[in-house]
Design an enzyme around this catalytic site. Structure first.
Site, short mmCIF file in Angstrom:
data_model
loop_
_atom_site.label_atom_id
_atom_site.label_comp_id
_atom_site.label_asym_id
_atom_site.label_seq_id
_atom_site.Cartn_x
_atom_site.Cartn_y
_atom_site.Cartn_z
N ASN A 35 3.78 10.69 4.25
CA ASN A 35 2.98 11.90 4.02
C ASN A 35 2.25 12.32 5.29
OD1 ASN A 35 3.66 12.37 1.35
ND2 ASN A 35 1.98 11.17 0.54
N ARG A 85 -16.84 -6.15 -0.69
CA ARG A 85 -16.29 -4.81 -0.88
C ARG A 85 -17.32 -3.73 -0.54
NH1 ARG A 85 -11.79 -2.13 -3.22
NH2 ARG A 85 -12.19 0.06 -2.77
N VAL A 113 -11.58 4.43 -3.08
CA VAL A 113 -12.71 4.64 -2.17
C VAL A 113 -14.00 4.52 -2.96
CG1 VAL A 113 -11.34 6.03 -0.59
CG2 VAL A 113 -12.62 7.15 -2.42
N ASN A 127 -6.09 13.37 -2.82
CA ASN A 127 -5.19 12.22 -2.94
C ASN A 127 -3.91 12.66 -3.62
OD1 ASN A 127 -4.30 9.57 -2.78
ND2 ASN A 127 -5.35 8.92 -4.64
N HIS A 129 -0.56 11.37 -6.11
CA HIS A 129 -0.21 10.37 -7.13
C HIS A 129 1.21 10.64 -7.61
CE1 HIS A 129 -0.83 7.38 -10.23
NE2 HIS A 129 -0.27 8.21 -11.10
N SER A 156 1.41 14.64 -8.20
CA SER A 156 0.17 15.40 -8.34
C SER A 156 -0.66 15.27 -7.07
CB SER A 156 -0.67 14.88 -9.52
OG SER A 156 0.07 14.88 -10.73
N ASP A 165 -7.69 8.16 -10.57
CA ASP A 165 -6.79 9.29 -10.78
C ASP A 165 -7.29 10.24 -11.86
OD1 ASP A 165 -5.00 8.27 -8.85
OD2 ASP A 165 -4.07 6.97 -10.34
#
Length: 212
Positions: A35, A85, A113, A127, A129, A156, A165
Site C-alpha cells: 500500500n 505497551r 494504535v 486504516n 481492512h 474498506s 475496525d
C-alpha cells in the site's frame, strides 16, 4: 473526518503562482509496504495533493527500503524496546509527531494504535481492512469471510477510532470470492483492489485539507 488545518500556499514572483504545498502524510507499515508503494507512485502525478513525509514501522519491515530509496525519513518503533505497551504507545505517537503530518495512514500496520496517537491525531488517521466492514473485523478478515462461505467480500478504508475496525467507513470496494480461492489468493486480489481505493481516499482527504 475533520479537515486538517492547511499549510499556506506559497506564491512565486509576478503573476504566476508558485508550487502548491502538498498535504504531508505519514505512513505506518509492518510488512512489505504494498500500500505504501501505491501511495508513493501516486505522488509522482503532478496533481497529487499529498506528499509522504515519513514512514514508521513497528519492526524491521522490508517496506522501509522503499521509503529510504525515495529519500523519505524512516523510523522503527519496536514494542520490545519499551518497558510496556503504554510506553510504546507514547513512543509511537512521538515518532509520528516528529514528522509533522496532517494525515496518518495505517497501511498494513499490524498493531492497534493507543490513546496517545488518537489524542494527537484523532479524526486524521485512516486504516485499511480486507473485508467489507462491519462484517469480519479483526486480524483475520480474509480467513473469516472464507469460513463463513460468503460470495462477496472486499476492502474498506476507515477513520480510526479506539475500537477494533469500528471507525467511520470512508470507502469500500467489493471483491468476488471464487470457488477455488484460498486465504492467500483471495487476500492478494483484495490487496489489488485495496490499493487504488486507499490512494483515492487519501487524495480526497488531502485535497479537502488544502481546499483544492
Amino acid at each position: 473526518m475533520r479537515p486538517a488545518r492547511a499549510r499556506p500556499h506559497r506564491r512565486g514572483r509576478g503573476d504566476y503562482p508558485g508550487p502548491v504545498t502538498r498535504t504531508p502524510i505519514t505512513v505506518l507499515i509492518s510488512g512489505t509496504g504494498s500500500n505504501l508503494s501505491a501511495l508513493l507512485r501516486a505522488t509522482a502525478e503532478p496533481d497529487c495533493p499529498y506528499t509522504v513525509v515519513g514512514v514508521i514501522a513497528d519492526r524491521d519491515a522490508t517496506g522501509l527500503e522503499q521509503a529510504r530509496t525515495a529519500g523519505i525519513p524512516t523510523e522503527v518503533v519496536r514494542l520490545r524496546d519499551h518497558a510496556d505497551r503504554a510506553a510504546w504507545d507514547e513512543a509511537l505517537a512521538a515518532a509520528v509527531a516528529r514528522t509533522e503530518p496532517q494525515l496518518v495512514v495505517l497501511a498494513g500496520f499490524m498493531k492497534l494504535v493507543g490513546p496517545p496517537l488518537l489524542d494527537a491525531f484523532g479524526g486524521r488517521i485512516v486504516n485499511t481492512h480486507p473485508a467489507l466492514l462491519p462484517s469480519f473485523p479483526g486480524a483475520h478478515g480474509v480467513r473469516d469471510a472464507l469460513a463463513h462461505g460468503v460470495k462477496i467480500t472486499g476492502a474498506s478504508v476507515i477513520e480510526v477510532d479506539a475500537g477494533v475496525d469500528t471507525g467511520r467507513i470512508l470507502a469500500q470496494v467489493a471483491v468476488e470470492i471464487l470457488e477455488d480461492d484460498t486465504e492467500d489468493t483471495l487476500h492478494e486480489r483484495i490487496k489489488t483492489a485495496e490499493q487504488p481505493l486507499l490512494v483515492d481516499v487519501v487524495r480526497r482527504l488531502a485535497a479537502e485539507s488544502t481546499g483544492r
